[in-house]
Scaffold this motif. Structure first.
Motif, PDB file in Angstrom:
ATOM      1  N   ARG A   1      12.789  49.219 -30.921  1.00  0.00           N
ATOM      2  CA  ARG A   1      13.259  50.440 -30.262  1.00  0.00           C
ATOM      3  C   ARG A   1      13.618  50.159 -28.811  1.00  0.00           C
ATOM      4  O   ARG A   1      14.628  50.643 -28.289  1.00  0.00           O
ATOM      5  CB  ARG A   1      12.184  51.523 -30.345  1.00  0.00           C
ATOM      6  N   ASP A   2      12.766  49.393 -28.143  1.00  0.00           N
ATOM      7  CA  ASP A   2      13.040  49.036 -26.747  1.00  0.00           C
ATOM      8  C   ASP A   2      14.317  48.206 -26.637  1.00  0.00           C
ATOM      9  O   ASP A   2      15.077  48.347 -25.669  1.00  0.00           O
ATOM     10  CB  ASP A   2      11.862  48.256 -26.157  1.00  0.00           C
ATOM     11  N   LEU A   3      14.546  47.354 -27.615  1.00  0.00           N
ATOM     12  CA  LEU A   3      15.734  46.506 -27.614  1.00  0.00           C
ATOM     13  C   LEU A   3      17.004  47.357 -27.709  1.00  0.00           C
ATOM     14  O   LEU A   3      17.961  47.173 -26.950  1.00  0.00           O
ATOM     15  CB  LEU A   3      15.672  45.522 -28.783  1.00  0.00           C
ATOM     16  N   HIS A   4      17.007  48.308 -28.626  1.00  0.00           N
ATOM     17  CA  HIS A   4      18.163  49.200 -28.767  1.00  0.00           C
ATOM     18  C   HIS A   4      18.329  50.073 -27.522  1.00  0.00           C
ATOM     19  O   HIS A   4      19.462  50.330 -27.088  1.00  0.00           O
ATOM     20  CB  HIS A   4      17.994  50.072 -30.012  1.00  0.00           C
ATOM     21  N   ASP A   5      17.198  50.513 -26.942  1.00  0.00           N
ATOM     22  CA  ASP A   5      17.263  51.331 -25.735  1.00  0.00           C
ATOM     23  C   ASP A   5      17.829  50.523 -24.569  1.00  0.00           C
ATOM     24  O   ASP A   5      18.600  51.044 -23.759  1.00  0.00           O
ATOM     25  CB  ASP A   5      15.869  51.856 -25.389  1.00  0.00           C
ATOM     26  N   GLU A   6      17.456  49.252 -24.511  1.00  0.00           N
ATOM     27  CA  GLU A   6      17.970  48.394 -23.441  1.00  0.00           C
ATOM     28  C   GLU A   6      19.483  48.230 -23.548  1.00  0.00           C
ATOM     29  O   GLU A   6      20.193  48.171 -22.544  1.00  0.00           O
ATOM     30  CB  GLU A   6      17.289  47.024 -23.490  1.00  0.00           C
ATOM     31  N   MET A   7      19.988  48.166 -24.778  1.00  0.00           N
ATOM     32  CA  MET A   7      21.434  48.067 -24.969  1.00  0.00           C
ATOM     33  C   MET A   7      22.145  49.306 -24.426  1.00  0.00           C
ATOM     34  O   MET A   7      23.220  49.203 -23.818  1.00  0.00           O
ATOM     35  CB  MET A   7      21.756  47.889 -26.449  1.00  0.00           C
ATOM     36  N   LEU A   8      21.543  50.469 -24.636  1.00  0.00           N
ATOM     37  CA  LEU A   8      22.129  51.694 -24.087  1.00  0.00           C
ATOM     38  C   LEU A   8      22.100  51.673 -22.559  1.00  0.00           C
ATOM     39  O   LEU A   8      23.062  52.093 -21.904  1.00  0.00           O
ATOM     40  CB  LEU A   8      21.374  52.917 -24.597  1.00  0.00           C
TER      41      LEU A   8
ATOM     42  N   ALA B   1      25.073  51.124 -17.611  1.00  0.00           N
ATOM     43  CA  ALA B   1      25.219  50.417 -16.334  1.00  0.00           C
ATOM     44  C   ALA B   1      26.608  49.805 -16.191  1.00  0.00           C
ATOM     45  O   ALA B   1      27.133  49.672 -15.077  1.00  0.00           O
ATOM     46  CB  ALA B   1      24.148  49.327 -16.218  1.00  0.00           C
ATOM     47  N   HIS B   2      27.217  49.429 -17.329  1.00  0.00           N
ATOM     48  CA  HIS B   2      28.584  48.889 -17.303  1.00  0.00           C
ATOM     49  C   HIS B   2      29.552  49.913 -16.718  1.00  0.00           C
ATOM     50  O   HIS B   2      30.438  49.567 -15.925  1.00  0.00           O
ATOM     51  CB  HIS B   2      29.006  48.506 -18.725  1.00  0.00           C
ATOM     52  N   TYR B   3      29.386  51.171 -17.098  1.00  0.00           N
ATOM     53  CA  TYR B   3      30.249  52.230 -16.567  1.00  0.00           C
ATOM     54  C   TYR B   3      29.783  52.688 -15.183  1.00  0.00           C
ATOM     55  O   TYR B   3      30.604  53.068 -14.343  1.00  0.00           O
ATOM     56  CB  TYR B   3      30.271  53.420 -17.521  1.00  0.00           C
ATOM     57  N   ASP B   4      28.478  52.654 -14.950  1.00  0.00           N
ATOM     58  CA  ASP B   4      27.922  53.094 -13.668  1.00  0.00           C
ATOM     59  C   ASP B   4      27.834  51.905 -12.708  1.00  0.00           C
ATOM     60  O   ASP B   4      26.766  51.576 -12.188  1.00  0.00           O
ATOM     61  CB  ASP B   4      26.535  53.707 -13.899  1.00  0.00           C
ATOM     62  N   TYR B   5      28.968  51.261 -12.463  1.00  0.00           N
ATOM     63  CA  TYR B   5      28.964  50.043 -11.649  1.00  0.00           C
ATOM     64  C   TYR B   5      28.657  50.317 -10.179  1.00  0.00           C
ATOM     65  O   TYR B   5      28.273  49.410  -9.441  1.00  0.00           O
ATOM     66  CB  TYR B   5      30.294  49.297 -11.784  1.00  0.00           C
ATOM     67  N   LYS B   6      28.789  51.570  -9.762  1.00  0.00           N
ATOM     68  CA  LYS B   6      28.444  51.925  -8.381  1.00  0.00           C
ATOM     69  C   LYS B   6      26.991  52.378  -8.256  1.00  0.00           C
ATOM     70  O   LYS B   6      26.554  52.750  -7.181  1.00  0.00           O
ATOM     71  CB  LYS B   6      29.371  53.031  -7.869  1.00  0.00           C
TER      72      LYS B   6
ATOM     73  N   PHE C   1      32.602  58.262 -20.143  1.00  0.00           N
ATOM     74  CA  PHE C   1      31.862  58.713 -21.324  1.00  0.00           C
ATOM     75  C   PHE C   1      32.795  58.837 -22.522  1.00  0.00           C
ATOM     76  O   PHE C   1      32.461  58.426 -23.646  1.00  0.00           O
ATOM     77  CB  PHE C   1      31.177  60.045 -21.029  1.00  0.00           C
ATOM     78  N   ALA C   2      33.975  59.382 -22.291  1.00  0.00           N
ATOM     79  CA  ALA C   2      34.956  59.525 -23.366  1.00  0.00           C
ATOM     80  C   ALA C   2      35.399  58.154 -23.880  1.00  0.00           C
ATOM     81  O   ALA C   2      35.555  57.953 -25.089  1.00  0.00           O
ATOM     82  CB  ALA C   2      36.156  60.314 -22.862  1.00  0.00           C
ATOM     83  N   LEU C   3      35.594  57.211 -22.986  1.00  0.00           N
ATOM     84  CA  LEU C   3      35.984  55.860 -23.401  1.00  0.00           C
ATOM     85  C   LEU C   3      34.922  55.227 -24.292  1.00  0.00           C
ATOM     86  O   LEU C   3      35.242  54.518 -25.251  1.00  0.00           O
ATOM     87  CB  LEU C   3      36.228  54.981 -22.172  1.00  0.00           C
ATOM     88  N   SER C   4      33.653  55.480 -23.967  1.00  0.00           N
ATOM     89  CA  SER C   4      32.576  54.913 -24.792  1.00  0.00           C
ATOM     90  C   SER C   4      32.598  55.502 -26.192  1.00  0.00           C
ATOM     91  O   SER C   4      32.180  54.847 -27.150  1.00  0.00           O
ATOM     92  CB  SER C   4      31.215  55.169 -24.130  1.00  0.00           C
TER      93      SER C   4
END
Length: 284
Positions: free
Chosen positions: A109-116, A121-126, A136-139
Motif C-alpha cells: 500500500r505504501d509503495l502504491h501511495d508513494e507512486m501517487l 510531485a511531477h506536476y507540482d514542480y514548484k 490534473f486533466a493531463l493525468s
C-alpha cells in the motif's frame, strides 16, 4: 522515499526491476501475491522463499531478463538482484527475520501511495502543494487511446480559457481521492451507467453521489468540474460516461498489466517453476 529502502539516496537498477513487478499487482490481489511468495504455506515468508520468487519474477520481466545479473550496460553495479536493499528491509541484516502478511500488505500500500506522491510531485514542480486543473486533466487523459487523445487534449487546452477553472488548484488529497476512485472503477462505472440508463442524463450531482454511495469516496466540486469539462463533449452539462470510463480503464490496465509484469507475471513464473498452487489455496 519508500523506494530507497537502504536510505543511500539512490534506487539501484536491481531494486527498480522488482519494484516494477510489484507495482503491477493491484491492491485487491496483495493477499494472492503474498501466498505465492509463501511457498511452504506457513503464513510467513522467509528470505529464501522471497529470493526464489523475486528471481523468477525478475526473469519474467522484459527489462529484468535483459539484465539477468542486475547490471545495466555501461554501469558497474555489483551484487545480484536478489540481494538488494529490499531483502534486507524485509528480513534484517542477518536475513533471519520473517515477513508476515500484514507487513507485506502495508508495504504494498505504501509503495502504491508513494507512486501517487511521485506523480503529483511531477506536476507540482514548484512545490506549491497543489497542481493546476490542466495538469490534473493531463493525468486523467494520459493513457487514452490514440484515436481519442487529440480530442481530449483539445479539451485540456481549453481549460485555460474557462474562467471558473483557469485558476483552480487541485490538492494532493483531492488527487489521491480520484486515484482511489480509479481503483474501484468496475463498481463505479456500473453505477454511472445505471444512473444514466434511469434518467438518460448524468449530472455532476449524480457523479458525486455515485462516488460517495458506491465507493465511499468524496469528490470535491473542483475535481468534478474538471472531469466534466474534459468528458462533457457536447457541453450539455452531462458526462460522456463511456469515454470517461474508457480512458480510466486503459490507465489502470497499463498500470496493472505491463508486458510480463504484475500479478499475471507472478502467477506465470510460479507456474513455470513447477510450484503447484491450487485455486483453493489462492482463495483461502
Amino acid at each position: 522515499m519508500l523506494f530507497d529502502v537502504n536510505n543511500d539516496g539512490l534506487i539501484s537498477f536491481k531494486e527498480y526491476i522488482f519494484f516494477v513487478m510489484l507495482l503491477g499487482i493491484p491492491e485487491s490481489s496483495f493477499s494472492v501475491a503474498f501466498k505465492m511468495f509463501d511457498i511452504d504455506n506457513n503464513g510467513e515468508i522467509d528470505k529464501q522463499e522471497f529470493k526464489k520468487v523475486m528471481s523468477l519474477m525478475r526473469a519474467h520481466n522484459r527489462h529484468g531478463a535483459r539484465h539477468s545479473n542486475g547490471r545495466r550496460t555501461g554501469l558497474k553495479v555489483s551484487g545480484s538482484v536478489e540481494d538488494g536493499g529490499l531483502v534486507e528491509y524485509f528480513f534484517g541484516k542477518d536475513g533471519k527475520a520473517c515477513l508476515r502478511h500484514d507487513k507485506f500488505v502495508q508495504f504494498m500500500r505504501d509503495l502504491h501511495d508513494e507512486m501517487l506522491n511521485l506523480e503529483f510531485a511531477h506536476y507540482d514542480y514548484k512545490q506549491r502543494g497543489t497542481i493546476s486543473a490542466k495538469d490534473f486533466a493531463l493525468s486523467m487523459v494520459a493513457s487514452a487511446e490514440m484515436k481519442h487523445l487529440h480530442r481530449l487534449l483539445d479539451r485540456v487546452d481549453r481549460l485555460d480559457k474557462e474562467p471558473r477553472l483557469a485558476n483552480v488548484r487541485i490538492s494532493l488529497e483531492e488527487f489521491k481521492s480520484f486515484a482511489e476512485l480509479r481503483k474501484q472503477l468496475q463498481p463505479f462505472s456500473l453505477a454511472l451507467f445505471s444512473y444514466g440508463e434511469v434518467s438518460g442524463l448524468l449530472t455532476r450531482k449524480d457523479f458525486q453521489r455515485a462516488a460517495s454511495q458506491v465507493c465511499g469516496i468524496s469528490l470535491t466540486d473542483n475535481v468534478v468540474e474538471v472531469i466534466f469539462h474534459i468528458f462533457d463533449f457536447n457541453q450539455d452539462g452531462n458526462l460522456s460516461s463511456k469515454e470517461f470510463v474508457r480512458a480510466l480503464r486503459r490507465r489502470e490496465n497499463d498500470i496493472a498489466n505491463p508486458e510480463g509484469d504484475g500479478l499475471m507475471g507472478l502467477l506465470s513464473c510460479c507456474h513455470d517453476c513447477g510450484n503447484k498452487y491450487t485455486i483453493e489455496r489462492l482463495l483461502s
